[in-house]
Design a protein around this motif. Structure first.
Motif, PDB file in Angstrom:
ATOM      1  N   ARG A 174       0.838  -1.203   0.000  1.00  0.00           N
ATOM      2  CA  ARG A 174       0.000   0.000   0.000  1.00  0.00           C
ATOM      3  C   ARG A 174       0.871   1.250   0.000  1.00  0.00           C
ATOM      4  O   ARG A 174       1.744   1.416   0.854  1.00  0.00           O
ATOM      5  CB  ARG A 174      -0.880  -0.027   1.253  1.00  0.00           C
ATOM      6  CG  ARG A 174      -1.702   1.217   1.478  1.00  0.00           C
ATOM      7  CD  ARG A 174      -2.959   1.188   0.641  1.00  0.00           C
ATOM      8  NE  ARG A 174      -3.870   2.212   1.133  1.00  0.00           N
ATOM      9  CZ  ARG A 174      -3.865   3.469   0.734  1.00  0.00           C
ATOM     10  NH1 ARG A 174      -2.982   3.872  -0.161  1.00  0.00           N
ATOM     11  NH2 ARG A 174      -4.727   4.339   1.231  1.00  0.00           N
ATOM     12  N   HIS A 175       0.677   2.128  -0.960  1.00  0.00           N
ATOM     13  CA  HIS A 175       1.460   3.353  -1.078  1.00  0.00           C
ATOM     14  C   HIS A 175       0.579   4.593  -0.892  1.00  0.00           C
ATOM     15  O   HIS A 175      -0.619   4.571  -1.180  1.00  0.00           O
ATOM     16  CB  HIS A 175       2.144   3.441  -2.449  1.00  0.00           C
ATOM     17  CG  HIS A 175       3.322   2.540  -2.598  1.00  0.00           C
ATOM     18  ND1 HIS A 175       3.229   1.169  -2.520  1.00  0.00           N
ATOM     19  CD2 HIS A 175       4.642   2.819  -2.825  1.00  0.00           C
ATOM     20  CE1 HIS A 175       4.428   0.639  -2.691  1.00  0.00           C
ATOM     21  NE2 HIS A 175       5.300   1.612  -2.877  1.00  0.00           N
ATOM     22  N   VAL A 176       1.198   5.629  -0.399  1.00  0.00           N
ATOM     23  CA  VAL A 176       0.559   6.951  -0.331  1.00  0.00           C
ATOM     24  C   VAL A 176       1.552   7.980  -0.863  1.00  0.00           C
ATOM     25  O   VAL A 176       2.739   7.692  -1.007  1.00  0.00           O
ATOM     26  CB  VAL A 176       0.153   7.325   1.118  1.00  0.00           C
ATOM     27  CG1 VAL A 176      -0.944   6.412   1.636  1.00  0.00           C
ATOM     28  CG2 VAL A 176       1.368   7.312   2.042  1.00  0.00           C
ATOM     29  N   THR A 177       1.043   9.161  -1.132  1.00  0.00           N
ATOM     30  CA  THR A 177       1.916  10.228  -1.598  1.00  0.00           C
ATOM     31  C   THR A 177       2.533  10.932  -0.398  1.00  0.00           C
ATOM     32  O   THR A 177       1.827  11.399   0.489  1.00  0.00           O
ATOM     33  CB  THR A 177       1.134  11.234  -2.441  1.00  0.00           C
ATOM     34  OG1 THR A 177       0.496  10.542  -3.507  1.00  0.00           O
ATOM     35  CG2 THR A 177       2.049  12.305  -3.002  1.00  0.00           C
ATOM     36  N   SER A 178       3.846  10.985  -0.358  1.00  0.00           N
ATOM     37  CA  SER A 178       4.534  11.601   0.776  1.00  0.00           C
ATOM     38  C   SER A 178       4.446  13.120   0.706  1.00  0.00           C
ATOM     39  O   SER A 178       3.969  13.692  -0.271  1.00  0.00           O
ATOM     40  CB  SER A 178       6.011  11.178   0.775  1.00  0.00           C
ATOM     41  OG  SER A 178       6.719  11.875  -0.242  1.00  0.00           O
TER      42      SER A 178
ATOM     43  N   ILE B  71       3.332   2.644   3.056  1.00  0.00           N
ATOM     44  CA  ILE B  71       2.958   3.094   4.395  1.00  0.00           C
ATOM     45  C   ILE B  71       3.831   2.430   5.458  1.00  0.00           C
ATOM     46  O   ILE B  71       3.875   2.887   6.604  1.00  0.00           O
ATOM     47  CB  ILE B  71       1.463   2.867   4.682  1.00  0.00           C
ATOM     48  CG1 ILE B  71       1.095   1.386   4.554  1.00  0.00           C
ATOM     49  CG2 ILE B  71       0.600   3.723   3.768  1.00  0.00           C
ATOM     50  CD1 ILE B  71      -0.344   1.090   4.959  1.00  0.00           C
TER      51      ILE B  71
ATOM     52  N   PRO C  33       5.477   8.679  -4.284  1.00  0.00           N
ATOM     53  CA  PRO C  33       4.778   7.576  -3.629  1.00  0.00           C
ATOM     54  C   PRO C  33       5.720   6.793  -2.700  1.00  0.00           C
ATOM     55  O   PRO C  33       6.862   6.493  -3.081  1.00  0.00           O
ATOM     56  CB  PRO C  33       4.305   6.707  -4.794  1.00  0.00           C
ATOM     57  CG  PRO C  33       5.244   7.020  -5.912  1.00  0.00           C
ATOM     58  CD  PRO C  33       5.650   8.453  -5.736  1.00  0.00           C
TER      59      PRO C  33
ATOM     60  N   ARG D 268      -3.669   8.496  -2.507  1.00  0.00           N
ATOM     61  CA  ARG D 268      -3.324   8.775  -1.123  1.00  0.00           C
ATOM     62  C   ARG D 268      -4.243   8.011  -0.167  1.00  0.00           C
ATOM     63  O   ARG D 268      -3.839   7.599   0.910  1.00  0.00           O
ATOM     64  CB  ARG D 268      -3.417  10.264  -0.847  1.00  0.00           C
ATOM     65  CG  ARG D 268      -3.081  10.638   0.595  1.00  0.00           C
ATOM     66  CD  ARG D 268      -3.232  12.126   0.837  1.00  0.00           C
ATOM     67  NE  ARG D 268      -2.173  12.885   0.185  1.00  0.00           N
ATOM     68  CZ  ARG D 268      -0.995  13.129   0.747  1.00  0.00           C
ATOM     69  NH1 ARG D 268      -0.718  12.665   1.949  1.00  0.00           N
ATOM     70  NH2 ARG D 268      -0.093  13.836   0.108  1.00  0.00           N
ATOM     71  N   ALA D 269      -5.512   7.843  -0.535  1.00  0.00           N
ATOM     72  CA  ALA D 269      -6.453   7.245   0.395  1.00  0.00           C
ATOM     73  C   ALA D 269      -7.184   6.053  -0.191  1.00  0.00           C
ATOM     74  O   ALA D 269      -8.179   5.623   0.325  1.00  0.00           O
ATOM     75  CB  ALA D 269      -7.466   8.298   0.851  1.00  0.00           C
TER      76      ALA D 269
END
Length: 564
Positions: free
Chosen positions: A276-280, A288, A285, A561-562
């Motif tokens: 699972r990745h999000v934008t820092s 988490i 990316p 992001r979510a």
């Protein structure tokens, strides 16, 4: 790898039970319980002598895939076959064939002890068994509140059901205390004469078991139904506790499910956190897993899995040591159960939360495991009840549990201090019982958990568990009562935080190595551990669409992001 690493890949365990009806799930759990038992090849000898094969079966990772099956397995092999085996090996060889039938699952066994209106006060049960002049007995449930509570006695799978039913024995109008009787419950299709089973609604959030209320209306039993003799005992309560000895064995055995629980929960969380990745904040990316909010609960759960495995091994050795007072062996089981359930429950909750909305779904297991472990905490001896008994006995100096192998360690010092404080509270009062109930009883579970923390730490150090995992475990145990360590000047809050961070930095680079070492990958059925698993899972979902709808393009996880 365990003997069930192939079994868990079969259709029986790959089937997605959350999509089935309750009745279908119940039948599936019976089939799975039978498959697990037969895969381990448990014998009369294993049940009677509590071999490593017996203890290993209870800690098998496959039990986490269907905790209802694990519950049925424990009842069948430990409580029923185990109780009967004790008599079959000594005074009742006529029961050997019944034990073998139960081990082969040709007969379903149930254990009817607890009553609806009794709870922990089961010694004062109301179910009665009255001796007749013919030598037969009449088994009867006087009131609805006296019905046996929980055992799944409704007919299932066309298999006959036999139960060990505990009832007060009456001879010539005299009550001679609770005794076990072997009673036919149903033939797999219909209830036996005079026996009624009322199916309870399912427990919330857990794999359904066909729990029931079971009552008896003047059921006639042959003389051979009684396990034991008719004689009046001068130590009625002790004899009763001896007759339910397998409950204490179960307390230790079923608590071991916390180990594969922690292993599988942490494996699922780790793979999801990596995927699972999000934008820092820098616009790129990142997984988490790069955040401490994910790393800390994950690595703590992994550390606890390794440490509790060492504790389980040590606890079995002490529990099997016949040179120890039987009450000491009970105490070891209570401490082990308390700390195992404590760690697994916290991990299930926190890791589930860190997975966002995905943590809520049954197909990812963690939210369900929390509910399942609530049942484990109550079954075979409620943890709070066991804790109050152990702390009360310890303060009264009736016996002592094995001493720490690291008495100068912080966890041993903490444990000793809690008991010293409790001793001072009750000894300074003119009424021991009142002081105990007022000041000590509310803290007794915390005190027993402190004993468990120390026992787990000792076992891990003595068995050579990796130092970074021991350090993580120590830091987490200290955090459960950080105020005490600060008050005593052993650690500051900042020192605890730094100790935890240092241990985490040592363990984190080894994450993949630790995941592999747990050997649970074949048992992980959660679809969120990889894109491939999620795609396969999504194809099983019911689809509601229109003829004009087009299949949307597959989103790329790294961009959102979510996104779940």
């Amino acid at each position: 790898m365990t003997s069930t690493s192939q079994l868990c890949q079969s259709d029986l365990f790959q089937k997605r039970s959350e999509l089935l009806s309750r009745d279908e799930r119940v039948v599936l759990s019976y089939e799975r319980a039978r498959a697990i038992g037969l895969a381990h090849g448990i014998t009369f000898h294993d049940i009677l002598d509590l071999t490593q094969k017996f203890w290993g079966m209870n800690a098998d990772p496959i039990t986490v895939l269907d905790v209802a099956a694990s519950t049925l397995l424990t009842i069948q092999y430990n409580l029923v076959a185990g109780t009967l085996a004790q008599y079959a090996a000594t005074t009742r060889p006529d029961f050997i064939s019944l034990v073998e039938d139960i081990l082969r699952w040709d007969v379903i066994g149930q254990f009817c002890l607890t009553e609806l209106g009794r709870g922990l006060d089961i010694f004062r049960m109301k179910t009665s068994a009255t001796l007749l002049p013919t030598g037969e007995f009449v088994l009867h449930t006087p009131l609805p509140s006296d019905a046996k509570f929980m055992p799944p006695t409704v007919p299932v799978k066309g298999l006959p059901c036999v139960a060990i039913v505990f009832a007060q024995l009456y001879v010539n109008g005299e009550c001679r205390g609770p005794r076990p009787f072997v009673v036919n419950i149903n033939d797999g299709y219909h209830m036996c004469n005079g026996v009624t089973s009322k199916l309870l609604p399912p427990r919330g959030g857990s794999t359904p078991v066909n729990h029931a209320l079971t009552s008896f209306n003047h059921v006639c039993l042959p003389p051979s139904a009684l396990l034991g003799d008719l004689s009046k005992s001068n130590r009625m309560h002790r004899d009763f506790m001896s007759s339910i000895w397998r409950v204490t064995i179960g307390a230790l055995a079923i608590s071991s499910v916390a180990i594969p629980d922690l292993q599988i929960s942490s494996y699922i969380a780790a793979r999801y956190f990596q995927r699972r990745h999000v934008t820092s904040v820098y616009g790129n990316p990142v997984p988490i897993l790069s955040y401490r909010t994910q790393q800390l609960p994950l690595l703590h759960a992994i550390a606890q899995a390794f440490v509790l495995k060492a504790l389980y091994k040590r606890s079995i050795e002490q529990f099997m040591d016949k040179n120890l007072d039987i009450r000491v062996r009970h105490g070891v089981a209570a401490c082990c159960k308390a700390v195992m359930v404590q760690h697994a429950q916290l991990a299930n909750c926190v890791l589930s939360e860190r997975m966002g909305a995905q943590g809520l779904f049954e197909y990812n297991r963690l939210s369900n495991l929390y509910s399942e472990l609530r049942g484990v905490g109550i079954a075979e001896g409620d943890i709070l009840g066991l804790s109050m008994r152990l702390v009360g006995d310890t303060l009264a100096e009736m016996y002592k549990l094995p001493l720490s192998t690291h008495p100068d360690g912080p966890l041993a010092l903490h444990e000793n201090s809690l008991f010293d404080e409790a001793t001072e509270m009750v000894s300074s009062s003119s009424d021991f019982t009142q002081a105990f109930m007022q000041y000590v009883q509310p803290r007794s579970q915390m005190m027993v958990e402190s004993m468990g923390h120390r026992m787990a730490y000792d076992a891990a150090v003595d068995q050579g568990v990796s130092q970074c995992l021991i350090d993580l475990y120590l830091a987490n145990a200290v955090k459960t009562d950080a105020a005490w360590y600060v008050e005593r000047g052993i650690f500051t809050r900042q020192a605890i935080m730094r100790m935890e961070d240092t241990a985490l930095l040592a363990a984190l680079p080894r994450l993949d190595e630790l995941l592999v070492a747990m050997e649970v990958e074949p048992y992980v059925l959660s679809p969120i551990i990889s894109d491939e698993c999620w795609e396969k899972f999504s194809k099983t979902l019911p689809v509601y669409s229109s003829p004009q709808a087009e299949a949307p393009p597959q989103p790329t996880l790294v961009l959102g992001r979510a996104r779940l």
